[in-house]
Design a protein around this motif. Structure first.
Motif, short mmCIF file in Angstrom:
data_model
loop_
_atom_site.label_atom_id
_atom_site.label_comp_id
_atom_site.label_asym_id
_atom_site.label_seq_id
_atom_site.Cartn_x
_atom_site.Cartn_y
_atom_site.Cartn_z
N ASP A 39 24.82 63.84 41.41
CA ASP A 39 24.74 64.65 42.63
C ASP A 39 25.82 64.27 43.63
OD1 ASP A 39 23.84 62.19 43.34
OD2 ASP A 39 21.93 62.85 44.18
N TYR A 40 26.87 63.57 43.17
CA TYR A 40 28.09 63.22 43.92
C TYR A 40 27.86 62.11 44.96
CZ TYR A 40 28.42 68.16 42.55
OH TYR A 40 28.33 69.35 41.87
N VAL A 87 35.12 55.72 40.09
CA VAL A 87 35.71 56.62 39.10
C VAL A 87 34.80 57.83 38.99
CG1 VAL A 87 36.39 56.91 36.70
CG2 VAL A 87 36.81 54.74 37.86
N SER A 88 35.36 59.01 39.26
CA SER A 88 34.59 60.25 39.26
C SER A 88 35.18 61.23 38.26
CB SER A 88 34.57 60.86 40.66
OG SER A 88 35.88 61.23 41.05
N GLY A 89 34.67 62.43 38.29
CA GLY A 89 35.20 63.46 37.42
C GLY A 89 36.53 64.01 37.86
N CYS A 110 34.00 61.35 46.58
CA CYS A 110 34.86 62.22 45.78
C CYS A 110 34.43 63.68 45.86
CB CYS A 110 34.85 61.75 44.32
SG CYS A 110 35.43 60.06 44.11
N GLU A 111 33.81 64.03 46.96
CA GLU A 111 33.40 65.41 47.23
C GLU A 111 32.53 65.96 46.10
OE1 GLU A 111 36.97 67.54 48.08
OE2 GLU A 111 37.30 66.53 50.01
N ASN A 112 32.98 67.00 45.40
CA ASN A 112 32.13 67.68 44.42
C ASN A 112 32.41 67.22 43.00
OD1 ASN A 112 31.02 69.20 46.52
ND2 ASN A 112 32.61 70.77 46.34
#
Length: 662
Positions: free
Chosen positions: A213-214, A257-259, A237-239
């Motif tokens: 859910d970010y 580390v995000s998408g 990292c926003e969305n």
């Protein structure tokens, strides 16, 4: 003619002729003047000391006061020792008692016999009196532990009677399961969606959790109470879902580390320190771009270099970064499949000493590079470590550095020996994994491998599984919750296990005796509710024709009321104004100006009132000046002309003597 030769050293003199006769009769060995004389009369007779002489010597020492000097030898009464041993044996059970030694034993063997008898007595007491050993308190069993798990007691069978360790598999499993801190649990709610990333700082003071859910939640164990609420929640990292979190070796920054294609580094409070640059998507050669061009998969910090971290991405590259140089990568690693085409690294990790960089790829291969060399050729490469076209979700090195555990999306957990990196040592199958971030890790003593299992269709709870590294038997398993188990973290300093679930819950398992700080600090703090201030609102009654005494003022704005109160010196508590003149000041009685002070003290003896009107002060002396002239009138009395004033009546019109205009 004999001449005496005397050698003198200070006061010591020796006559050499004294021994002339004795030297001639003695036997000489050797040659020249270097000879050894053997004396035959150096023997003394040893006289036997009688008891009477010894008693006389003792009495002489007592008279001279010399009895306290020196150490007296200890005396042992063997018969008394035997009597004490006999009493000890009789106090125990009579069936296993040890026979008493008789008086026919020789006195010289009494000491060794007493020692052997004491050993026998101690062993007899240990063997025949198990009731004297107090059993330990029963372990508080956690209700979440599955029934099919191998439960064990707290007692450890350390050694046999001969001193050898027990080699039974059941004893080994019981010993390993006792090391798991799972007697108590604490539940922290992150949100409503799956928590796919957790991280704890090296000191164990804070925990960070990331979800799909970010959101990233920061938990402070020292500041939380039993409500277990995070002190900060943010979306760095926003969305983009948070795929990986890890604290640095010093714990002052955290890697997120995000998408997205850019990784971020935050400080302990969640403020951004730096962000990696994004590469050019229209360039084919990844070596010519300064950053990733596709979504990230994983990342980690170097175990010893605190400024270095690594990320892997969907663009089939793995890049090494420096914290304070985020505008370009330091090193680039390209992952290749068996036919030479690109393959995507799904996870990356450093070895415990930081000398090896390992990547698990989407084609099921494990590739390693030497950190001290260039990253062109691999140092270790194993194709088909997991099933082809199945992602490797986690790689974990042991603390000793010779073992590697890999968790794949092909529902397997494998243990590898880096010294013979050709085939796995052990393999655990049928471990369902729904998320591509399901990890595995070693226990702090490298005795177990821990991993999570997702919830299958028809099952009621997800499990945390513990495998023995020597036999790979299932040591223990914990039923966590009715959802998937994704991330597991066994903190070596706190000795607590953190588990993230698919329903947005983060659970902490600990043992009050074996664990330190962490969740133990929260459960003892009571939750204090905030006291709400009750405000009684009064109704405004409008009465336009009421008398002023009973009329209510209309509600005014706060600003106008403050301005009105400011003008009121009582309400505003206005301080005394500074003195600008001698009129109306605080020191008006003494004169506010220098001239008033001089006139009052030097010129006139009368008091001058500075607060009165100047005209009134002058007219006050007009009558006195007319009756008793002193200054002006006497001076002009002879030369002053008579004053003639025109008299004019008010009733009459204008004076006729007034000159007419011509």
């Amino acid at each position: 003619m004999n001449v005496k030769k005397v050698i003198s050293f200070g006061k010591i003199k020796t006559d050499l002729t004294k021994y002339a006769s004795t030297s001639s009769s003695s036997t000489v060995e050797g040659f020249g003047t270097f000879s050894k004389q053997i004396s035959q009369n150096n023997f003394t007779d040893i006289n036997e000391i009688n008891p009477e002489d010894e008693e006389e010597t003792r009495s002489l020492q007592e008279v001279m006061g010399m009895t306290s000097f020196g150490k007296k030898a200890k005396c042992f009464d063997v018969q008394e020792m035997l009597d004490n041993i006999t009493k000890t044996v009789r106090s125990s059970k009579p069936v296993h008692s040890v026979p008493i030694l008789g008086e026919q034993i020789h006195k010289s063997d009494n000491a060794s016999s007493a020692i052997d008898e004491k050993k026998k007595t101690d062993r007899t007491n240990i063997d025949i009196e198990p009731s004297s050993v107090v059993p330990p308190n029963a372990k508080h069993q956690n209700p979440s532990i599955c029934d099919q798990a191998n439960n064990s007691d707290d007692d450890d069978d350390d050694e046999d009677e001969d001193g050898n360790n027990s080699d039974d598999s059941e004893d080994r499993q019981n010993t390993s399961s006792n090391k798991i801190p799972c007697s108590h649990e604490v539940e922290m709610h992150h949100g409503l969606k799956a928590v796919i990333a957790i991280a704890a700082d090296p000191s164990g003071a804070r925990l960070a959790s990331g979800s799909v859910d970010y959101d990233v939640c920061f938990w402070d164990f020292a500041g939380m109470d039993t409500s277990l609420k995070s002190f900060r929640t943010l979306q760095p990292c926003e969305n983009h879902p948070i795929k990986c979190l890890q604290y640095s070796m010093t714990g002052d920054v955290i890697l997120v580390v995000s998408g997205a294609a850019q990784a971020k580094v935050l400080d302990r409070d969640g403020f951004e320190k730096c962000e990696t640059v994004k590469g050019d998507q229209y360039i084919t050669d990844m070596a010519r771009t300064k950053g990733h061009t596709a979504a990230l998969n994983s990342g980690c910090w170097h175990p010893y270099t605190k400024e270095e971290y690594m990320t892997c991405s969907q663009d089939s590259t793995c890049r090494i970064w420096i914290l304070y140089k985020p505008r370009a990568h330091k090193n680039l690693i390209k992952c290749r499949a068996q036919n030479g085409v690109k393959t995507i690294p799904t996870t990356c990790s450093y070895s415990r000493d930081g000398s090896v960089v390992a990547c698990g790829c989407a084609d099921g291969s494990i590739q390693m590079w030497d950190h001290r060399k260039n990253f062109v050729n691999t140092s270790l490469l194993l194709r088909g470590a997991h099933k082809p076209c199945s992602e490797i979700s986690s790689l974990s090195f042991s603390y000793l550095g010779n073992l590697l555990a890999s968790r794949g999306c092909d529902d397997t957990l494998k243990l590898w020996d880096l010294r013979s990196f050709k085939s796995p040592i052990f393999t655990a199958n049928d471990l369902f994994s729904r998320y591509d971030t399901t990890d595995c890790m070693f226990s702090p003593d490298d005795g177990m491998v821990i991993t999570g299992e997702s919830l299958r269709k028809g099952q009621t709870s997800g499990r945390v599984l513990f495998f023995n590294t020597k036999t790979f038997d299932l040591v223990n398993q914990i039923c966590v919750t009715n959802s998937h188990v994704i991330k597991t973290l066994w903190h070596p300093k706190l000795n607590q296990i953190f588990v993230s679930c698919g329903n947005g819950v983060v659970k902490t398992y600990y043992d009050p005796k074996k664990s330190l700080r962490g969740a133990k600090l929260c459960v003892v703090k009571s939750h204090h509710k905030q006291k709400h201030i009750e405000i009684m609102s009064t109704q405004q009654i409008i009465t336009p024709h009421a008398l002023p005494l009973f009329r209510q003022d209309r509600p005014k704005s706060v600003r106008k009321q403050m301005e009105k109160d400011r003008l009121d010196p009582v309400k505003s508590h206005r301080p005394d104004l500074p003195i600008t003149s001698g009129q109306g000041g605080r020191v008006a009685s003494s004169g506010g100006t220098l001239s008033s002070y001089v006139i009052r003290n030097l010129g006139l003896s009368k008091r001058i009132e500075d607060d009165q009107d100047p005209r009134e002060a002058i007219l006050k002396y007009a009558k006195d000046a007319a009756e008793n002239p002193y200054w002006i009138s006497p001076a002009y009395q002879k030369t002053q002309p008579n004053t003639i004033f025109q008299s004019e009546n008010e009733d009459d019109g204008p004076s006729s003597s007034k000159k007419q205009k011509t």
